[in-house]
Motif scaffolding. Structure first.
Motif, PDB file in Angstrom:
ATOM      1  N   ARG A 166       0.850  -1.191   0.000  1.00  0.00           N
ATOM      2  CA  ARG A 166       0.000   0.000   0.000  1.00  0.00           C
ATOM      3  C   ARG A 166       0.889   1.246   0.000  1.00  0.00           C
ATOM      4  NH1 ARG A 166      -3.513  -3.320  -0.983  1.00  0.00           N
ATOM      5  NH2 ARG A 166      -5.706  -3.210  -0.341  1.00  0.00           N
ATOM      6  N   GLY A 167       1.219   1.759   1.185  1.00  0.00           N
ATOM      7  CA  GLY A 167       1.993   2.983   1.251  1.00  0.00           C
ATOM      8  C   GLY A 167       3.420   2.807   0.765  1.00  0.00           C
ATOM      9  N   LEU A 168       3.898   3.794  -0.004  1.00  0.00           N
ATOM     10  CA  LEU A 168       5.283   3.833  -0.467  1.00  0.00           C
ATOM     11  C   LEU A 168       5.901   5.153  -0.038  1.00  0.00           C
ATOM     12  CD1 LEU A 168       4.905   2.622  -4.171  1.00  0.00           C
ATOM     13  CD2 LEU A 168       5.637   1.251  -2.210  1.00  0.00           C
ATOM     14  N   LEU A 177      13.851   2.760   0.486  1.00  0.00           N
ATOM     15  CA  LEU A 177      12.454   2.667   0.059  1.00  0.00           C
ATOM     16  C   LEU A 177      11.669   2.005   1.181  1.00  0.00           C
ATOM     17  CD1 LEU A 177      10.085   2.652  -1.998  1.00  0.00           C
ATOM     18  CD2 LEU A 177      10.960   0.424  -2.786  1.00  0.00           C
ATOM     19  N   ILE A 178      10.608   2.662   1.643  1.00  0.00           N
ATOM     20  CA  ILE A 178       9.764   2.119   2.710  1.00  0.00           C
ATOM     21  C   ILE A 178       8.463   1.633   2.091  1.00  0.00           C
ATOM     22  CG2 ILE A 178       8.594   2.635   4.893  1.00  0.00           C
ATOM     23  CD1 ILE A 178      10.663   4.889   5.290  1.00  0.00           C
ATOM     24  N   VAL A 179       8.123   0.368   2.344  1.00  0.00           N
ATOM     25  CA  VAL A 179       6.916  -0.240   1.785  1.00  0.00           C
ATOM     26  C   VAL A 179       6.024  -0.718   2.924  1.00  0.00           C
ATOM     27  CG1 VAL A 179       5.981  -2.054   0.297  1.00  0.00           C
ATOM     28  CG2 VAL A 179       8.192  -1.008  -0.261  1.00  0.00           C
ATOM     29  N   VAL A 217       1.392   6.000   4.490  1.00  0.00           N
ATOM     30  CA  VAL A 217       2.419   6.309   5.479  1.00  0.00           C
ATOM     31  C   VAL A 217       3.080   7.642   5.132  1.00  0.00           C
ATOM     32  CG1 VAL A 217       4.170   5.014   4.190  1.00  0.00           C
ATOM     33  CG2 VAL A 217       4.513   5.432   6.635  1.00  0.00           C
ATOM     34  N   VAL A 218       3.460   8.406   6.159  1.00  0.00           N
ATOM     35  CA  VAL A 218       4.276   9.603   5.989  1.00  0.00           C
ATOM     36  C   VAL A 218       5.399   9.562   7.025  1.00  0.00           C
ATOM     37  CG1 VAL A 218       2.506  11.098   5.003  1.00  0.00           C
ATOM     38  CG2 VAL A 218       2.754  10.950   7.487  1.00  0.00           C
ATOM     39  N   LEU A 219       6.475  10.272   6.727  1.00  0.00           N
ATOM     40  CA  LEU A 219       7.611  10.355   7.635  1.00  0.00           C
ATOM     41  C   LEU A 219       7.727  11.786   8.131  1.00  0.00           C
ATOM     42  CD1 LEU A 219      10.170   9.055   8.880  1.00  0.00           C
ATOM     43  CD2 LEU A 219      11.382   9.671   6.776  1.00  0.00           C
ATOM     44  N   LEU A 225       7.249   7.457  11.695  1.00  0.00           N
ATOM     45  CA  LEU A 225       6.370   6.981  10.637  1.00  0.00           C
ATOM     46  C   LEU A 225       4.939   7.004  11.156  1.00  0.00           C
ATOM     47  CD1 LEU A 225       8.419   3.869   9.473  1.00  0.00           C
ATOM     48  CD2 LEU A 225       8.128   5.984   8.188  1.00  0.00           C
ATOM     49  N   LEU A 226       4.065   7.772  10.482  1.00  0.00           N
ATOM     50  CA  LEU A 226       2.643   7.793  10.832  1.00  0.00           C
ATOM     51  C   LEU A 226       1.899   6.961   9.800  1.00  0.00           C
ATOM     52  CD1 LEU A 226       2.057  11.532  11.785  1.00  0.00           C
ATOM     53  CD2 LEU A 226       2.376   9.589  13.308  1.00  0.00           C
ATOM     54  N   ILE A 227       1.091   6.013  10.268  1.00  0.00           N
ATOM     55  CA  ILE A 227       0.486   5.012   9.391  1.00  0.00           C
ATOM     56  C   ILE A 227      -1.016   4.932   9.628  1.00  0.00           C
ATOM     57  CG2 ILE A 227       0.513   2.564   8.735  1.00  0.00           C
ATOM     58  CD1 ILE A 227       3.381   2.534  10.090  1.00  0.00           C
ATOM     59  N   GLY A 228      -1.801   5.031   8.555  1.00  0.00           N
ATOM     60  CA  GLY A 228      -3.231   4.780   8.629  1.00  0.00           C
ATOM     61  C   GLY A 228      -3.484   3.291   8.754  1.00  0.00           C
ATOM     62  N   ASN A 229      -4.277   2.895   9.747  1.00  0.00           N
ATOM     63  CA  ASN A 229      -4.409   1.492  10.137  1.00  0.00           C
ATOM     64  C   ASN A 229      -5.866   1.060   9.953  1.00  0.00           C
ATOM     65  OD1 ASN A 229      -2.646  -0.548  11.081  1.00  0.00           O
ATOM     66  ND2 ASN A 229      -3.428  -0.383  13.158  1.00  0.00           N
ATOM     67  N   GLU A 230      -6.211   0.552   8.778  1.00  0.00           N
ATOM     68  CA  GLU A 230      -7.612   0.291   8.453  1.00  0.00           C
ATOM     69  C   GLU A 230      -8.278  -0.715   9.386  1.00  0.00           C
ATOM     70  OE1 GLU A 230     -10.372  -0.854   4.571  1.00  0.00           O
ATOM     71  OE2 GLU A 230      -8.278  -1.445   4.620  1.00  0.00           O
TER      72      GLU A 230
END
Length: 308
Positions: A166-168, A177-179, A217-219, A225-230
């Motif tokens: 999902r997030g890159l 590269l963060i995946v 995700v954003v840095l 790292l802030l991550i949306g967690n469905e």
């Protein structure tokens, strides 16, 4: 915690929101809905309650079918729209209404099978796209790619660990590269130029991480790292240290009835570090033809700079 403000109501035309993109310089929020949503909506960062969008990219001429994500290029004043129908369409940043794209990446050679999210690395002039189908799930194109062209490289063959990306995010400072992998409830870190079956350098995964169907995700400036967690009933969005490893607990999380959050996927912040997405403090300066290492962030409050 309660939200500071909310944008909602029929006038907003908001779909089931899938991803967010923040333009701190122009103080705008870009919203994508993905499946069943052939439109991109733009709001002011200062909007509150029920307001119509400032602009809307929608209509037959756009070619949009399932607009899943936007990637902002402020240098060239363009926006890349990731269309799950199998294309990336590029529009002027100020496009409004039923407008044709400036260029489109699509066709069998591209390997774009259900593309869902993207990231633009302006230092190396590369567009990263996460696809939900096909053999290799991360594809990298030249920023100026046009038509039915093969990617410069792909990542996601057996051994890479990528299941359902999902997030890159490209961390220019550390050349990584963060995946974010929804399929494995994991965040994995690769060399920026990883390809084929290259394995990860490290990962965040396990019950203690609270990762549950993670998405965008954003840095941040604080290396968080802030991550949306469905899927996260216990954590709707979470913050992990960039250096976290294995089954590490998050630095913080947000969840609960007062938040009004329900299965969030998109996330953006106006204090982010990843300039290429338009998410810096107040903007970004790139020097010397975007050579690696020439990135500065600045504060409008005291004028201080942080160059890497």
């Amino acid at each position: 915690v309660e939200p500071l403000r909310v944008i909602s109501g029929p006038l907003t035309e908001l779909p089931s929101v899938f991803t967010l993109m923040l333009d701190r310089v122009h103080r705008e929020i870009w919203v994508s809905g993905c499946l069943g949503s052939p439109a991109i909506l733009v709001f002011s960062m200062d909007d509150v309650n029920e307001v119509p969008p400032l602009r809307k990219i929608s209509g037959a001429a756009t070619g949009l079918v399932n607009a899943c994500a936007t990637v902002l290029d402020r240098l060239h004043d363009e926006v890349f729209v990731i269309d799950a129908a199998g294309a990336v369409r590029v529009f002027p940043r100020l496009a409004d209404g039923d407008v044709a794209p400036l260029r489109t990446i699509s066709g069998a050679a591209t390997g774009l099978s259900l593309p869902a999210m993207g990231y633009l690395d302006l230092v190396h002039d590369e567009l990263f796209v996460a696809t939900l189908s096909g053999t290799a799930r991360v594809k990298v194109f030249a920023r100026t790619a046009l038509g039915n062209v093969p990617p410069l490289r792909t990542l996601g063959l057996a051994g890479s660990g990528i299941v359902n990306p999902r997030g890159l995010l490209v961390d220019l400072e550390h050349d990584e590269l963060i995946v974010v992998d929804l399929g494995d409830d994991a965040v994995r870190f690769y060399p920026r130029t990883a390809s084929g079956s290259d394995s990860w350098l490290r990962e965040i995964q396990g019950a203690e991480t609270l990762l549950d169907a993670p998405h965008q995700v954003v840095l941040t400036e604080a290396d968080e790292l802030l991550i949306g967690n469905e899927g996260g009933l216990d954590a709707n969005f979470i913050g992990h240290a960039r250096t976290a490893v294995d089954n590490a607990a998050p630095i913080r999380y947000v969840a609960g009835p007062a938040t009004n959050l329900s299965s969030p996927t998109g996330i953006a912040t106006d204090r982010a570090k990843n300039c290429a997405e338009g998410n810096s403090v107040d903007g970004c300066i790139f020097r010397d033809n975007f050579e690696a290492g020439d990135v500065c962030y600045w504060s409008s409050g005291d004028g201080t700079q942080d160059c890497v």
